[in-house]
Write an enzyme that holds these catalytic residues in place. Structure first.
Site, mmCIF file in Angstrom:
data_model
loop_
_atom_site.group_PDB
_atom_site.id
_atom_site.type_symbol
_atom_site.label_atom_id
_atom_site.label_comp_id
_atom_site.label_asym_id
_atom_site.label_seq_id
_atom_site.Cartn_x
_atom_site.Cartn_y
_atom_site.Cartn_z
ATOM 1 N N GLY A 152 -80.664 -17.091 46.134
ATOM 2 C CA GLY A 152 -80.150 -17.047 44.773
ATOM 3 C C GLY A 152 -81.152 -16.377 43.850
ATOM 4 N N CYS A 153 -80.667 -15.943 42.677
ATOM 5 C CA CYS A 153 -81.536 -15.230 41.736
ATOM 6 C C CYS A 153 -82.558 -16.165 41.096
ATOM 7 C CB CYS A 153 -80.707 -14.506 40.684
ATOM 8 S SG CYS A 153 -79.440 -15.527 39.904
ATOM 9 N N TYR A 154 -82.098 -17.305 40.586
ATOM 10 C CA TYR A 154 -83.049 -18.283 40.037
ATOM 11 C C TYR A 154 -84.061 -18.738 41.098
ATOM 12 C CZ TYR A 154 -80.736 -19.262 35.484
ATOM 13 O OH TYR A 154 -80.230 -19.206 34.212
#
Length: 347
Positions: A152-154
């Site tokens: 995921g980006c986070y």
């Protein structure tokens, strides 16, 4: 590799991730984009959906059912979580390597997934086969993988902010607080009341407080580095900008620490990682916009005896599409940075 180019399939063309993947692969010297799918836009040119590709990538969109017929070497699943798992199950024996950009195989197993995603998992066997696709931590495993779960980006920005300290087991239990902020594209291409211009413009708010599903992904990866379970306080916020993630991570550490020692720990950990740039001043999201870089800035606060780390990425690139291309390069024995040398776009 032989001189033959890799045949790539992008499954799910309508979103931001699909279009960014196409942009990177179009300029990748070792790949041809064989097929792009979209169930709701079959027959339309890809450039009708994403006009920036006009005259550059006009191939007609097809249904995902066609993917098997094109015998791709690599399949990118740019699909929502809960949908990807069925396609992984369907194509697992197709001979193609699969890079899944959804959350369907990022966690340790079916139970954890169902608890945090509040969805039934239809292909739990995939968890055993999947490698977590963060090249800075798992390059060797990725090289041998047939299924990569693109992070995921986070979690990408968060894990990279703290990995050096967890790997040295220096972080005090339950002391890690991650305050993260993302541009609007992180919410996906479909508009909602939350992402409406009038809600986002001139506004700023936290969401997913004390339970965002990326929390467990960060906890599992940092915990694995440290060799024990760990708890993370993670709070995401929505910024009124197009793209970019800025993480500010705070932690207490064990033993003596000073700025010189902290910088050295980070320098050692990332010295051979070409896409993590250790900065000597606090980075902003425009410092990495349009690039595959993660810029990291570790600070020791003598007064509070706390480590503060700023970490920035482009959520659509290092947080999604370019990370997938980096994984593909590793899986096929290509140069790690092939197709990923874009200098950030600023202003």
């Amino acid at each position: 590799m032989s001189n033959q180019k890799l045949k790539a399939a992008i499954v799910g063309a309508s979103g931001f991730t699909g279009s960014e993947l196409a942009r990177l692969l179009l300029n990748h010297s070792e790949v041809t984009i064989e097929i792009i799918t979209s169930e709701s836009h079959v027959g339309k040119p890809f450039s009708d959906l994403h006009p920036q590709f006009f005259n550059r990538l006009d191939i007609p969109l097809v249904s995902a059912d066609e993917v098997g017929n094109s015998n791709p070497d690599v399949i990118f699943l740019a699909l929502p979580h809960g949908v990807s798992m069925d396609f992984v199950a369907k194509w697992k024996d197709s001979g193609a390597k699969i890079i899944d950009l959804s959350g369907d195989f990022r966690l340790s197993g079916k139970e954890v997934y169902e608890q945090w995603y509040d969805k039934k998992h239809s292909y739990p066997e995939g968890f055993d086969a999947a490698v977590y696709g963060l090249p800075e931590l798992f390059a060797e495993q990725i090289k041998g993988a047939n299924l990569v779960a693109n992070p995921g980006c986070y979690p990408t920005a968060s894990i990279l902010s703290m990995a050096p300290l967890f790997a040295k087991r220096l972080v005090r239990e339950k002391s890690l607080i991650i305050d993260a902020k993302s541009g609007l594209t992180g919410a996906g291409v479909k508009a909602s009341a939350t992402t409406h211009f009038s809600s986002v413009n001139e506004n700023f708010k936290a969401y997913g407080i004390a339970g965002h599903r990326h929390t467990i992904e960060i906890e599992e990866q940092l915990g694995a580095l440290a060799g024990h379970q760990t708890a993370v306080q993670f709070t995401p916020h929505l910024l009124p900008v197009d793209r970019g993630i800025l993480v500010t991570a705070y932690a207490k550490v064990t033993g003596d620490m000073n700025q010189e020692k902290l910088t050295e720990i980070y320098r050692d950990f990332y010295q051979d990682k070409p896409f993590v740039r250790l900065r000597n001043q606090a980075p902003g999201i425009k410092d990495v916009r349009g690039s595959h870089f993660c810029d990291v800035f570790p600070v020791w606060d003598e007064r509070t005896e706390r480590v503060i780390v700023i970490s920035v990425i482009d959520n659509l690139l290092k947080g999604a599409a370019s990370q997938a291309v980096h994984n593909m390069n590793l899986m096929f024995g290509l140069a790690e940075s092939e197709g990923l040398n874009q200098v950030p776009l600023k202003p």
